[in-house]
Motif scaffolding. Structure first.
Motif, PDB file in Angstrom:
ATOM      1  N   GLU A  34       0.876  -1.175   0.000  1.00 16.51           N
ATOM      2  CA  GLU A  34       0.000   0.000   0.000  1.00 16.51           C
ATOM      3  C   GLU A  34       0.909   1.219   0.000  1.00 16.51           C
ATOM      4  O   GLU A  34       1.698   1.407   0.928  1.00 16.51           O
ATOM      5  CB  GLU A  34      -0.877   0.008   1.246  1.00 16.51           C
ATOM      6  N   VAL A  35       0.796   2.029  -1.026  1.00 19.00           N
ATOM      7  CA  VAL A  35       1.644   3.206  -1.179  1.00 19.00           C
ATOM      8  C   VAL A  35       0.783   4.443  -0.929  1.00 19.00           C
ATOM      9  O   VAL A  35      -0.225   4.634  -1.609  1.00 19.00           O
ATOM     10  CB  VAL A  35       2.272   3.251  -2.584  1.00 19.00           C
ATOM     11  N   ILE A  36       1.189   5.256   0.037  1.00 19.56           N
ATOM     12  CA  ILE A  36       0.466   6.474   0.366  1.00 19.56           C
ATOM     13  C   ILE A  36       1.410   7.635   0.072  1.00 19.56           C
ATOM     14  O   ILE A  36       2.564   7.640   0.528  1.00 19.56           O
ATOM     15  CB  ILE A  36       0.030   6.496   1.846  1.00 19.56           C
ATOM     16  N   VAL A  37       0.930   8.611  -0.695  1.00 19.84           N
ATOM     17  CA  VAL A  37       1.743   9.759  -1.089  1.00 19.84           C
ATOM     18  C   VAL A  37       0.976  11.052  -0.848  1.00 19.84           C
ATOM     19  O   VAL A  37      -0.247  11.043  -0.724  1.00 19.84           O
ATOM     20  CB  VAL A  37       2.160   9.666  -2.573  1.00 19.84           C
ATOM     21  N   THR A  38       1.702  12.156  -0.821  1.00 23.23           N
ATOM     22  CA  THR A  38       1.063  13.453  -0.655  1.00 23.23           C
ATOM     23  C   THR A  38       0.615  14.048  -1.986  1.00 23.23           C
ATOM     24  O   THR A  38      -0.202  14.958  -2.000  1.00 23.23           O
ATOM     25  CB  THR A  38       2.008  14.456   0.031  1.00 23.23           C
ATOM     26  N   ASP A  39       1.166  13.529  -3.100  1.00 25.99           N
ATOM     27  CA  ASP A  39       0.835  14.075  -4.417  1.00 25.99           C
ATOM     28  C   ASP A  39       0.754  12.942  -5.438  1.00 25.99           C
ATOM     29  O   ASP A  39       1.772  12.359  -5.804  1.00 25.99           O
ATOM     30  CB  ASP A  39       1.886  15.094  -4.841  1.00 25.99           C
ATOM     31  N   HIS A  40      -0.460  12.645  -5.881  1.00 25.39           N
ATOM     32  CA  HIS A  40      -0.673  11.541  -6.822  1.00 25.39           C
ATOM     33  C   HIS A  40       0.056  11.758  -8.149  1.00 25.39           C
ATOM     34  O   HIS A  40       0.368  10.801  -8.861  1.00 25.39           O
ATOM     35  CB  HIS A  40      -2.173  11.340  -7.068  1.00 25.39           C
ATOM     36  N   ASP A  41       0.377  13.001  -8.470  1.00 27.02           N
ATOM     37  CA  ASP A  41       1.108  13.279  -9.710  1.00 27.02           C
ATOM     38  C   ASP A  41       2.516  12.682  -9.704  1.00 27.02           C
ATOM     39  O   ASP A  41       3.170  12.625 -10.740  1.00 27.02           O
ATOM     40  CB  ASP A  41       1.190  14.791  -9.962  1.00 27.02           C
ATOM     41  N   ASN A  42       2.990  12.221  -8.548  1.00 26.27           N
ATOM     42  CA  ASN A  42       4.304  11.576  -8.460  1.00 26.27           C
ATOM     43  C   ASN A  42       4.277  10.104  -8.869  1.00 26.27           C
ATOM     44  O   ASN A  42       5.305   9.429  -8.813  1.00 26.27           O
ATOM     45  CB  ASN A  42       4.857  11.694  -7.038  1.00 26.27           C
ATOM     46  N   LYS A  43       3.133   9.606  -9.302  1.00 26.61           N
ATOM     47  CA  LYS A  43       3.028   8.182  -9.642  1.00 26.61           C
ATOM     48  C   LYS A  43       4.021   7.740 -10.723  1.00 26.61           C
ATOM     49  O   LYS A  43       4.667   6.699 -10.575  1.00 26.61           O
ATOM     50  CB  LYS A  43       1.608   7.800 -10.037  1.00 26.61           C
ATOM     51  N   PRO A  44       4.204   8.492 -11.823  1.00 25.46           N
ATOM     52  CA  PRO A  44       5.194   8.046 -12.812  1.00 25.46           C
ATOM     53  C   PRO A  44       6.609   7.928 -12.232  1.00 25.46           C
ATOM     54  O   PRO A  44       7.325   6.967 -12.532  1.00 25.46           O
ATOM     55  CB  PRO A  44       5.126   9.119 -13.906  1.00 25.46           C
ATOM     56  N   ALA A  45       7.004   8.884 -11.387  1.00 25.38           N
ATOM     57  CA  ALA A  45       8.326   8.804 -10.760  1.00 25.38           C
ATOM     58  C   ALA A  45       8.399   7.606  -9.823  1.00 25.38           C
ATOM     59  O   ALA A  45       9.413   6.893  -9.784  1.00 25.38           O
ATOM     60  CB  ALA A  45       8.623  10.097  -9.995  1.00 25.38           C
ATOM     61  N   PHE A  46       7.324   7.367  -9.072  1.00 26.43           N
ATOM     62  CA  PHE A  46       7.296   6.205  -8.184  1.00 26.43           C
ATOM     63  C   PHE A  46       7.404   4.915  -8.987  1.00 26.43           C
ATOM     64  O   PHE A  46       8.181   4.017  -8.643  1.00 26.43           O
ATOM     65  CB  PHE A  46       6.022   6.172  -7.334  1.00 26.43           C
ATOM     66  N   ASP A  47       6.608   4.801 -10.055  1.00 29.11           N
ATOM     67  CA  ASP A  47       6.615   3.580 -10.866  1.00 29.11           C
ATOM     68  C   ASP A  47       8.011   3.267 -11.406  1.00 29.11           C
ATOM     69  O   ASP A  47       8.403   2.104 -11.475  1.00 29.11           O
ATOM     70  CB  ASP A  47       5.614   3.693 -12.018  1.00 29.11           C
ATOM     71  N   GLU A  48       8.759   4.306 -11.749  1.00 33.54           N
ATOM     72  CA  GLU A  48      10.120   4.089 -12.258  1.00 33.54           C
ATOM     73  C   GLU A  48      11.031   3.511 -11.175  1.00 33.54           C
ATOM     74  O   GLU A  48      11.772   2.553 -11.406  1.00 33.54           O
ATOM     75  CB  GLU A  48      10.687   5.408 -12.791  1.00 33.54           C
ATOM     76  N   VAL A  49      10.971   4.087  -9.974  1.00 35.87           N
ATOM     77  CA  VAL A  49      11.784   3.572  -8.865  1.00 35.87           C
ATOM     78  C   VAL A  49      11.314   2.165  -8.489  1.00 35.87           C
ATOM     79  O   VAL A  49      12.127   1.258  -8.288  1.00 35.87           O
ATOM     80  CB  VAL A  49      11.730   4.521  -7.646  1.00 35.87           C
TER      81      VAL A  49
END
Length: 127
Positions: free
Chosen positions: A74-89
């Motif tokens: 379960e990934v919780i973030v403050t900004d959903h727009d960071n999803k592409p950066a998260f997916d890369e990592v």
């Protein structure tokens, strides 16, 4: 008296919260739950993501398992727009073909935290 089949690692900052919980099934095996954030709040989103994943690796290592045993994240973030950066990592961290079921949601978080990840891993039966 705490149950013998359930162990916990308390969160140092908040002892009423666990950082890790392990349940052992009767007869062997079990489940591990762990939560992590980055210890360094000055890092950008990618840096905090890497630090959070490294903390989860340490929880897994202490339990004697690796990323192949993950079944849920379960990934919780403050900004959903960071999803592409998260997916890369994530793609460079997760094991191809053995990735867990994963959710990615946005939420309000404590000051400085950009990401929190909660995992569940299956523990093998003792050999």
């Amino acid at each position: 008296m705490p149950p013998q089949d359930l162990s916990r690692v308390p969160n140092a900052a908040l002892p009423s919260k666990s950082s890790v919980a392990i349940y052992r099934f009767p007869g062997g095996g079990g489940l591990l739950w762990a939560v992590a954030t980055s210890a360094d709040k000055s890092l950008d989103f990618v840096g905090q993501t890497r630090a959070t994943l490294a903390a989860l690796d340490e929880h897994l290592r202490r339990a004697g398992v690796d990323r192949n045993r993950l079944v849920r994240a379960e990934v919780i973030v403050t900004d959903h727009d960071n999803k592409p950066a998260f997916d890369e990592v994530w793609a460079s961290w997760a094991v191809d073909g053995h990735g867990p079921v994963r959710s990615f949601v946005q939420s309000v978080m404590p000051e400085g935290d950009l990401i929190e990840i909660i995992i569940t891993a299956a523990l093998p039966e003792p050999v």
